[in-house]
Design a protein around this motif. Structure first.
Motif, mmCIF file in Angstrom:
data_model
loop_
_atom_site.group_PDB
_atom_site.id
_atom_site.type_symbol
_atom_site.label_atom_id
_atom_site.label_comp_id
_atom_site.label_asym_id
_atom_site.label_seq_id
_atom_site.Cartn_x
_atom_site.Cartn_y
_atom_site.Cartn_z
ATOM 1 N N LEU A 36 0.840 -1.195 0.000
ATOM 2 C CA LEU A 36 0.000 0.000 0.000
ATOM 3 C C LEU A 36 0.880 1.252 0.000
ATOM 4 O O LEU A 36 0.654 2.178 -0.777
ATOM 5 N N VAL A 37 1.906 1.266 0.855
ATOM 6 C CA VAL A 37 2.819 2.417 0.923
ATOM 7 C C VAL A 37 3.569 2.581 -0.398
ATOM 8 O O VAL A 37 3.732 3.700 -0.898
ATOM 9 N N ALA A 38 3.995 1.490 -0.998
ATOM 10 C CA ALA A 38 4.720 1.559 -2.275
ATOM 11 C C ALA A 38 3.828 2.119 -3.386
ATOM 12 O O ALA A 38 4.260 2.963 -4.179
ATOM 13 N N VAL A 39 2.581 1.671 -3.443
ATOM 14 C CA VAL A 39 1.644 2.162 -4.459
ATOM 15 C C VAL A 39 1.365 3.643 -4.226
ATOM 16 O O VAL A 39 1.309 4.434 -5.172
ATOM 17 N N GLN A 40 1.217 4.035 -2.982
ATOM 18 C CA GLN A 40 0.989 5.441 -2.664
ATOM 19 C C GLN A 40 2.203 6.284 -3.074
ATOM 20 O O GLN A 40 2.046 7.379 -3.622
ATOM 21 N N THR A 41 3.395 5.779 -2.853
ATOM 22 C CA THR A 41 4.620 6.496 -3.243
ATOM 23 C C THR A 41 4.680 6.661 -4.762
ATOM 24 O O THR A 41 5.007 7.740 -5.260
ATOM 25 N N GLU A 42 4.352 5.610 -5.492
ATOM 26 C CA GLU A 42 4.325 5.702 -6.958
ATOM 27 C C GLU A 42 3.322 6.762 -7.414
ATOM 28 O O GLU A 42 3.581 7.507 -8.357
ATOM 29 N N ALA A 43 2.172 6.826 -6.732
ATOM 30 C CA ALA A 43 1.153 7.825 -7.071
ATOM 31 C C ALA A 43 1.690 9.235 -6.814
ATOM 32 O O ALA A 43 1.470 10.145 -7.619
ATOM 33 N N TRP A 44 2.417 9.432 -5.707
ATOM 34 C CA TRP A 44 3.036 10.740 -5.433
ATOM 35 C C TRP A 44 3.964 11.107 -6.588
ATOM 36 O O TRP A 44 3.936 12.222 -7.097
ATOM 37 N N ASN A 45 4.801 10.159 -6.973
ATOM 38 C CA ASN A 45 5.802 10.431 -8.003
ATOM 39 C C ASN A 45 5.176 10.729 -9.369
ATOM 40 O O ASN A 45 5.810 11.370 -10.205
ATOM 41 N N ARG A 46 3.938 10.312 -9.590
ATOM 42 C CA ARG A 46 3.195 10.656 -10.810
ATOM 43 C C ARG A 46 2.368 11.922 -10.625
ATOM 44 O O ARG A 46 1.774 12.412 -11.580
ATOM 45 N N GLY A 47 2.272 12.417 -9.378
ATOM 46 C CA GLY A 47 1.428 13.572 -9.096
ATOM 47 C C GLY A 47 -0.050 13.239 -9.180
ATOM 48 O O GLY A 47 -0.872 14.085 -9.519
ATOM 49 N N ASP A 48 -0.420 12.021 -8.839
ATOM 50 C CA ASP A 48 -1.789 11.526 -8.964
ATOM 51 C C ASP A 48 -2.477 11.538 -7.595
ATOM 52 O O ASP A 48 -2.352 10.591 -6.808
ATOM 53 N N ALA A 49 -3.191 12.610 -7.305
ATOM 54 C CA ALA A 49 -3.828 12.780 -5.997
ATOM 55 C C ALA A 49 -4.924 11.746 -5.745
ATOM 56 O O ALA A 49 -5.109 11.305 -4.606
ATOM 57 N N THR A 50 -5.635 11.339 -6.784
ATOM 58 C CA THR A 50 -6.698 10.346 -6.614
ATOM 59 C C THR A 50 -6.101 9.018 -6.167
ATOM 60 O O THR A 50 -6.570 8.408 -5.201
ATOM 61 N N ALA A 51 -5.061 8.573 -6.854
ATOM 62 C CA ALA A 51 -4.412 7.311 -6.484
ATOM 63 C C ALA A 51 -3.720 7.432 -5.131
ATOM 64 O O ALA A 51 -3.722 6.487 -4.346
ATOM 65 N N TRP A 52 -3.115 8.596 -4.835
ATOM 66 C CA TRP A 52 -2.428 8.782 -3.554
ATOM 67 C C TRP A 52 -3.412 8.688 -2.393
ATOM 68 O O TRP A 52 -3.076 8.162 -1.328
ATOM 69 N N SER A 53 -4.629 9.134 -2.583
ATOM 70 C CA SER A 53 -5.619 9.212 -1.504
ATOM 71 C C SER A 53 -6.554 8.006 -1.424
ATOM 72 O O SER A 53 -7.319 7.882 -0.464
ATOM 73 N N LYS A 54 -6.496 7.108 -2.385
ATOM 74 C CA LYS A 54 -7.518 6.063 -2.499
ATOM 75 C C LYS A 54 -7.596 5.118 -1.307
ATOM 76 O O LYS A 54 -8.652 4.543 -1.042
ATOM 77 N N ASP A 55 -6.520 4.943 -0.559
ATOM 78 C CA ASP A 55 -6.539 4.002 0.558
ATOM 79 C C ASP A 55 -6.916 4.645 1.890
ATOM 80 O O ASP A 55 -6.897 3.986 2.927
ATOM 81 N N PHE A 56 -7.256 5.935 1.869
ATOM 82 C CA PHE A 56 -7.795 6.567 3.068
ATOM 83 C C PHE A 56 -9.259 6.166 3.209
ATOM 84 O O PHE A 56 -9.993 6.091 2.217
ATOM 85 N N ALA A 57 -9.694 5.925 4.437
ATOM 86 C CA ALA A 57 -11.109 5.670 4.696
ATOM 87 C C ALA A 57 -11.898 6.922 4.321
ATOM 88 O O ALA A 57 -11.354 8.032 4.382
ATOM 89 N N PRO A 58 -13.148 6.774 3.935
ATOM 90 C CA PRO A 58 -13.937 7.947 3.551
ATOM 91 C C PRO A 58 -13.967 9.036 4.631
ATOM 92 O O PRO A 58 -13.987 10.219 4.321
ATOM 93 N N ASP A 59 -13.927 8.646 5.904
ATOM 94 C CA ASP A 59 -13.984 9.619 6.995
ATOM 95 C C ASP A 59 -12.629 9.814 7.683
ATOM 96 O O ASP A 59 -12.561 10.289 8.819
ATOM 97 N N ALA A 60 -11.546 9.478 7.005
ATOM 98 C CA ALA A 60 -10.201 9.610 7.574
ATOM 99 C C ALA A 60 -9.869 11.072 7.830
ATOM 100 O O ALA A 60 -10.491 11.975 7.263
ATOM 101 N N ASP A 61 -8.869 11.282 8.685
ATOM 102 C CA ASP A 61 -8.345 12.633 8.813
ATOM 103 C C ASP A 61 -6.839 12.594 8.598
ATOM 104 O O ASP A 61 -6.195 11.569 8.785
ATOM 105 N N PHE A 62 -6.327 13.740 8.175
ATOM 106 C CA PHE A 62 -4.907 13.840 7.828
ATOM 107 C C PHE A 62 -4.388 15.189 8.312
ATOM 108 O O PHE A 62 -5.014 16.224 8.066
ATOM 109 N N ILE A 63 -3.263 15.173 8.999
ATOM 110 C CA ILE A 63 -2.602 16.407 9.434
ATOM 111 C C ILE A 63 -1.321 16.530 8.616
ATOM 112 O O ILE A 63 -0.477 15.641 8.634
#
Length: 163
Positions: A36-63
């Motif tokens: 999951l972390v590796a896929v999220q990192t790849e999404a960052w490196n592509r600048g893909d916010a949808t893919a970077w955020s997809k594994d957050f729960a719908p009601d997640a919070d982020f600081i």
């Protein structure tokens, strides 16, 4: 008299065994979380916010690194789309999983170190750790629902340069 000691030790071991089994082997879970972390990192490196955020729960919070709080996957995605289009456009991240702890069978606390290069600037108060290198520490709280790990909460903190 000495025969009672080994039996007592064995009984103590057996008594403790069920609580020890509560912390099952998490090798498969660790592999899934690292993926999951590796896929999220790849999404960052592509600048893909949808893919970077997809594994957050719908009601997640982020600081984020400056202390701003984002509520829900939709807001997390929107904010990352904005930074991928501006100061972090074209940036590259390298993420190292430092530690994964399982306080309960379906809960994981994941500590990672992020090294971001090729960024176009940093938010006020955030400094490069070394020239051109932003280093942050991210902590995720994840929950496994069914067969899928989701991020319930994320907290990113920038690492300050050594004095």
């Amino acid at each position: 008299m000495t025969r009672g000691v080994p039996i007592l030790s064995l009984l103590s071991f057996l008594f403790l065994l069920p609580s020890g089994c509560a912390h099952m082997d998490h090798a498969q879970d660790e592999m899934e979380i690292r993926q999951l972390v590796a896929v999220q990192t790849e999404a960052w490196n592509r600048g893909d916010a949808t893919a970077w955020s997809k594994d957050f729960a719908p009601d997640a919070d982020f600081i984020n690194i400056v202390g701003s709080v984002f509520d829900g996957r939709e807001q997390i995605e929107e904010r990352h789309a904005a930074i991928f289009a501006s100061i972090f456009k074209g940036s590259q991240a390298r993420v190292t999983v430092r530690r994964i702890v399982f306080p309960e069978a379906n809960i994981a606390v994941v500590d990672t170190v992020h090294e971001v290069t090729e960024h176009g600037g940093l938010p006020p108060g955030v400094q490069n750790t070394e020239p051109g290198l932003l280093r942050t520490q991210m902590k995720y709280v994840m929950k496994k629902t069914g067969e899928k790990w989701q991020i319930l909460a994320g907290h990113n903190t920038d690492v300050k340069p050594a004095p």
